[in-house]
Scaffold this motif. Structure first.
Motif, PDB file in Angstrom:
ATOM      1  N   HIS A  37      -5.777 -21.769   6.342  1.00 30.74           N
ATOM      2  CA  HIS A  37      -5.075 -20.502   6.118  1.00 30.74           C
ATOM      3  C   HIS A  37      -5.385 -19.888   4.757  1.00 30.74           C
ATOM      4  N   GLY A  46      -5.874 -12.398   9.661  1.00 33.75           N
ATOM      5  CA  GLY A  46      -4.693 -11.799   9.046  1.00 33.75           C
ATOM      6  C   GLY A  46      -4.786 -10.290   8.973  1.00 33.75           C
ATOM      7  N   ASN A 253      -0.772  -9.778   1.606  1.00 27.73           N
ATOM      8  CA  ASN A 253      -1.229  -9.247   2.895  1.00 27.73           C
ATOM      9  C   ASN A 253      -2.399  -8.279   2.750  1.00 27.73           C
ATOM     10  N   TYR A 257      -3.688 -12.531   3.733  1.00 28.36           N
ATOM     11  CA  TYR A 257      -3.103 -13.854   3.509  1.00 28.36           C
ATOM     12  C   TYR A 257      -1.597 -13.751   3.256  1.00 28.36           C
ATOM     13  N   TRP A 258      -0.960 -14.917   3.190  1.00 30.25           N
ATOM     14  CA  TRP A 258       0.472 -15.021   2.950  1.00 30.25           C
ATOM     15  C   TRP A 258       0.723 -15.933   1.746  1.00 30.25           C
ATOM     16  N   THR A 264      -0.329 -20.238  12.038  1.00 31.15           N
ATOM     17  CA  THR A 264      -1.698 -19.831  12.340  1.00 31.15           C
ATOM     18  C   THR A 264      -1.951 -19.621  13.827  1.00 31.15           C
TER      19      THR A 264
END
Length: 414
Positions: A37, A46, A253, A257-258, A264
């Motif tokens: 991730h 994403g 974002n 991404y976070w 996922t």
């Protein structure tokens, strides 16, 4: 001695109003290998889902995706925009509006719960649970708030407990007519991607939703669609928040991404769901659900039983609630139907427990799925001794035969 397998053959009929039946192609997408991730491949995924989900909400502004249920997204909406002691106006349309109000109170927010003031012969203890939000009551209350102490108006778009879809545009008009600065927050957990919803056009500041309804995913993803006004409110809001905080998520974002580990494989499923829904065309999806709902309501009318929603103007395209005759336990009927026909129906919640059941018509369904659901319900009602006026199965078949899907879509386009 030979032991016979008691597991029923064929697929279980999951006809509750969420979690909805998940299409096989979404389940296959979720079975892909889990990826890093923080790696480049995930960044592509994403950005893809963050772009696509905006089209579902009909917004150009950020949509936050949480690894949580819709309840988490409720809390996120409140904690990012409000401070302890702030006063909010909410409207009681059913069980989920009541739960949201309860959460706000537990967070230290001062809540005012408006409700329908009339009576109802079928449900004298819950008359407002058969109707939608009454925007005129909201406008009248906001006009009285001359000191502008009310910080937000919170309403449910599609009340899953009752089968009522409220007119959100009318709530925005009411706020504007009162000249009030309150934020508009809307729960569209069961409405999104099944019932028409327009975050930007209707002037919604925070829209809350979840994955397990119209998006046809398993539970585990929730959303906050946020307006520029909501982002400004975040800057002065003082309720504690960390996991739910918008600022870090919005920033990360931008690259897909976070700030924490996202779910996922559910995002793989979300990507597939977006492809399916946007490929069909969002407005076509709305027409399809309206048609399904009309076919199911034809059955309830043929049976001669009351539909939970008393106002045809706000019938839900997602589910239909059915009130059972006085003295007939709706949950006993549900249990019998599940045992005999492997068919799950939604229970009556809160004030409606034992008085009604709910038939979901969303997710991975088609005409024959819904005809089979109606048949299972009709058999269960008869076995329970409920006297029916006519055949609901025949009424549903006649409706679908007389209103082909292709014709409905052409009429919508015209």
């Amino acid at each position: 001695m030979l032991q016979l397998d008691s597991h029923p053959t064929g697929r279980h009929f999951l006809q509750i109003p969420g979690p909805s039946p998940v299409p096989d192609r979404i389940l296959r997408a979720m079975s892909l290998p889990t990826i890093d991730h923080r790696g480049p491949e995930f960044g592509v995924l994403g950005r893809q889902v963050l772009t696509g989900i905006k089209q579902i909400f009909k917004t150009v502004h950020p949509v936050i995706i949480y690894p949580a249920s819709g309840t988490g997204a409720w809390e996120a909406a409140l904690s990012n925009t409000l401070s302890a002691g702030d006063h909010v106006l909410m409207f009681e349309t059913g069980h989920f509006a009541s739960l949201w109000q309860k959460m706000a109170t537990r967070l230290g927010i001062s809540t005012e719960f408006l409700a329908y003031g009339g009576t109802d012969a079928h449900l004298p203890h819950a008359p407002g649970w058969r109707r939608g939000v009454q925007a005129d009551l909201i406008e009248a209350r906001l006009r009285k708030d001359t000191e502008k102490k009310i910080k937000a108006v919170c309403v449910v778009h599609n009340e899953t407990s009752t089968g009522v879809t409220s007119d959100i545009a009318s709530v925005r008009r009411a706020i504007d007519a009162a000249g009030h600065p309150a934020l508009l927050m809307v729960d569209s957990i069961s409405g999104l991607a099944s019932a028409d919803f327009r975050h930007d056009e209707w002037g919604v500041d925070v829209t809350i939703s979840g994955s397990q309804k119209g998006l046809m995913l398993p539970p585990g993803i929730s959303f906050n669609a946020i307006s520029p006004r909501a982002l400004e409110a975040m800057k002065v809001a003082k309720l504690p928040r960390s996991f739910w905080a918008w600022d870090e998520i919005v920033e990360m974002n931008k690259d897909g991404y976070w700030p924490y580990t996202p779910n996922t494989n559910l995002l793989y499923g979300l990507s597939e769901a977006l492809d399916m829904i946007l490929g069909e065309g969002l407005d076509n999806v709305f027409v399809r659900h309206q048609r399904w709902a009309a076919g199911v309501r034809a059955a309830v009318n043929a049976w001669g039983l009351p539909i939970q929603c008393v106002d045809p103007a706000v019938y839900s395209p997602v589910l239909t609630g059915v009130i059972t005759p006085e003295g007939v336990d709706a949950d006993a009927i549900r249990r019998l139907i599940h045992q005999r026909f492997d068919l799950s129906l939604g229970t009556g919640l809160g004030k409606l427990k034992g008085r009604m059941f709910r038939m979901g018509h969303l997710g991975d369904s088609n005409d024959l799925t819904l005809v089979a659901m109606v048949a299972g319900v009709e058999m269960g009602l008869k076995l329970s001794g409920v006297k029916l006026a006519d055949s609901g199965v025949q009424a549903t078949m006649d409706y679908f035969a007389g209103h082909p899907a292709q014709v409905a879509l052409l009429q919508k386009a015209a």
